[in-house]
Write a protein that holds these residues in place. Sequence first.
Motif, PDB file in Angstrom:
ATOM      1  N   PHE A 147       0.835  -1.207   0.000  1.00 16.81           N
ATOM      2  CA  PHE A 147       0.000   0.000   0.000  1.00 16.81           C
ATOM      3  C   PHE A 147       0.870   1.257   0.000  1.00 16.81           C
ATOM      4  CE2 PHE A 147      -2.330   3.443   1.987  1.00 16.81           C
ATOM      5  CZ  PHE A 147      -3.559   3.395   1.352  1.00 16.81           C
ATOM      6  N   LEU A 148       1.869   1.298   0.865  1.00 12.24           N
ATOM      7  CA  LEU A 148       2.733   2.485   0.958  1.00 12.24           C
ATOM      8  C   LEU A 148       3.524   2.698  -0.323  1.00 12.24           C
ATOM      9  CD1 LEU A 148       3.991   2.047   4.620  1.00 12.24           C
ATOM     10  CD2 LEU A 148       2.401   3.786   3.778  1.00 12.24           C
ATOM     11  N   ARG A 149       3.945   1.608  -0.933  1.00  7.79           N
ATOM     12  CA  ARG A 149       4.706   1.688  -2.183  1.00  7.79           C
ATOM     13  C   ARG A 149       3.886   2.363  -3.278  1.00  7.79           C
ATOM     14  NH1 ARG A 149       5.909  -4.034  -3.285  1.00  7.79           N
ATOM     15  NH2 ARG A 149       4.237  -4.024  -4.828  1.00  7.79           N
ATOM     16  N   GLU A 150       2.587   2.074  -3.315  1.00  8.93           N
ATOM     17  CA  GLU A 150       1.730   2.631  -4.359  1.00  8.93           C
ATOM     18  C   GLU A 150       1.176   4.004  -3.977  1.00  8.93           C
ATOM     19  OE1 GLU A 150       0.273   0.887  -7.371  1.00  8.93           O
ATOM     20  OE2 GLU A 150       2.079  -0.344  -7.215  1.00  8.93           O
ATOM     21  N   VAL A 151       0.855   4.196  -2.695  1.00  7.18           N
ATOM     22  CA  VAL A 151       0.189   5.435  -2.288  1.00  7.18           C
ATOM     23  C   VAL A 151       1.146   6.627  -2.283  1.00  7.18           C
ATOM     24  CG1 VAL A 151       0.533   5.480   0.241  1.00  7.18           C
ATOM     25  CG2 VAL A 151      -1.678   6.184  -0.737  1.00  7.18           C
ATOM     26  N   GLN A 152       2.445   6.373  -2.386  1.00 10.40           N
ATOM     27  CA  GLN A 152       3.383   7.502  -2.391  1.00 10.40           C
ATOM     28  C   GLN A 152       3.127   8.446  -3.568  1.00 10.40           C
ATOM     29  OE1 GLN A 152       7.576   6.357  -2.944  1.00 10.40           O
ATOM     30  NE2 GLN A 152       6.904   4.431  -3.835  1.00 10.40           N
ATOM     31  N   ARG A 153       2.367   7.989  -4.540  1.00 11.27           N
ATOM     32  CA  ARG A 153       1.980   8.867  -5.655  1.00 11.27           C
ATOM     33  C   ARG A 153       1.136  10.030  -5.157  1.00 11.27           C
ATOM     34  NH1 ARG A 153       0.083   6.348 -11.298  1.00 11.27           N
ATOM     35  NH2 ARG A 153       2.126   7.072 -11.949  1.00 11.27           N
ATOM     36  N   VAL A 154       0.324   9.824  -4.115  1.00 14.38           N
ATOM     37  CA  VAL A 154      -0.557  10.892  -3.618  1.00 14.38           C
ATOM     38  C   VAL A 154      -0.274  11.254  -2.161  1.00 14.38           C
ATOM     39  CG1 VAL A 154      -2.404  10.437  -5.255  1.00 14.38           C
ATOM     40  CG2 VAL A 154      -2.387   9.204  -3.071  1.00 14.38           C
ATOM     41  N   TRP A 155       0.544  10.448  -1.478  1.00 20.71           N
ATOM     42  CA  TRP A 155       0.982  10.782  -0.119  1.00 20.71           C
ATOM     43  C   TRP A 155       2.500  10.978  -0.172  1.00 20.71           C
ATOM     44  CZ3 TRP A 155      -1.829   6.837   3.645  1.00 20.71           C
ATOM     45  CH2 TRP A 155      -3.215   7.070   3.585  1.00 20.71           C
ATOM     46  N   PRO A 156       2.977  12.141  -0.578  1.00 18.62           N
ATOM     47  CA  PRO A 156       4.409  12.333  -0.840  1.00 18.62           C
ATOM     48  C   PRO A 156       5.306  12.162   0.374  1.00 18.62           C
ATOM     49  CG  PRO A 156       3.216  14.431  -0.936  1.00 18.62           C
ATOM     50  CD  PRO A 156       2.186  13.348  -0.900  1.00 18.62           C
ATOM     51  N   GLU A 157       4.751  12.246   1.575  1.00 16.53           N
ATOM     52  CA  GLU A 157       5.603  12.060   2.754  1.00 16.53           C
ATOM     53  C   GLU A 157       6.142  10.638   2.863  1.00 16.53           C
ATOM     54  OE1 GLU A 157       1.379  11.301   4.363  1.00 16.53           O
ATOM     55  OE2 GLU A 157       2.366  12.463   2.783  1.00 16.53           O
ATOM     56  N   THR A 158       5.556   9.702   2.122  1.00 21.37           N
ATOM     57  CA  THR A 158       6.030   8.314   2.160  1.00 21.37           C
ATOM     58  C   THR A 158       7.151   8.057   1.152  1.00 21.37           C
ATOM     59  OG1 THR A 158       4.418   7.506   0.532  1.00 21.37           O
ATOM     60  CG2 THR A 158       3.722   7.555   2.835  1.00 21.37           C
ATOM     61  N   ALA A 159       7.430   9.006   0.269  1.00 24.05           N
ATOM     62  CA  ALA A 159       8.425   8.804  -0.792  1.00 24.05           C
ATOM     63  C   ALA A 159       9.828   9.215  -0.343  1.00 24.05           C
ATOM     64  CB  ALA A 159       8.016   9.602  -2.024  1.00 24.05           C
ATOM     65  N   PRO A 160      10.873   8.582  -0.891  1.00 27.96           N
ATOM     66  CA  PRO A 160      10.784   7.429  -1.781  1.00 27.96           C
ATOM     67  C   PRO A 160      10.609   6.143  -0.982  1.00 27.96           C
ATOM     68  CG  PRO A 160      13.083   8.038  -1.503  1.00 27.96           C
ATOM     69  CD  PRO A 160      12.264   9.036  -0.719  1.00 27.96           C
TER      70      PRO A 160
END
Length: 217
Positions: A147-160
């Motif tokens: 989930f975190l791997r994919e949601v980083q597209r819209v939750w930028p705090e999880t990237a990279p």
Amino acid sequence: MPGRDERVVRALVAAHGRTYAEDAGIRLKDTPQPLYRLLVPAHLLSARIRGSIAVATARALHEAGLRDPRRMAGADRQERVDALGRGGYRRYDERTATQLGDAAGWLTDRWGGDLRRLRAEAEGEVPELRRLLQEFPGVGPAGADIFLREVQRVWPETAPCLDAKALQGAQRLELPRDPDRSAALAGRTEPAVLAAALVRAAVDKDVAEDVLSRAGP
């Protein structure tokens, strides 16, 4: 001329750079329904089953109308089993049907059906996001990472966000196993796209061989 690692990343993204959400037909936005739809394939992909089957099953659940937590929780258990079967998800269908209903009920009761509330409670802390995601029935460490791997597209705090599986792909391609270095090599490529492409290299040796061939020596 780009260095070897940069050529590999460019070849990887060009040939295999699509997210699993895209495969499942999810137009990811930071709104309740797309976020919930992303949680479903993250749940499905966390089992020992082929990614193509998990993605097809996520589509089948959506087509059956089970596209938000209220409908998923309110559906008859057999309705969920039947949708899982249409997607080819038969090995774990009975258990998963129960878990999907329970997880949807938990999301409704705990977060009002809105994963953005989970995000707000975590206050941008990725370890806390990971912990809270694992409160959902059937979502363990692998599902949370997906989930975190994919949601980083819209939750930028999880990237990279390059989880263990993505880093296995980096290793297979002889790329740096450091998320920041790999993201730097990818340039303007979205981290979610890079992560998904690396996962494809991890789970499919043919993908890795194709990328290395395209990149050249």
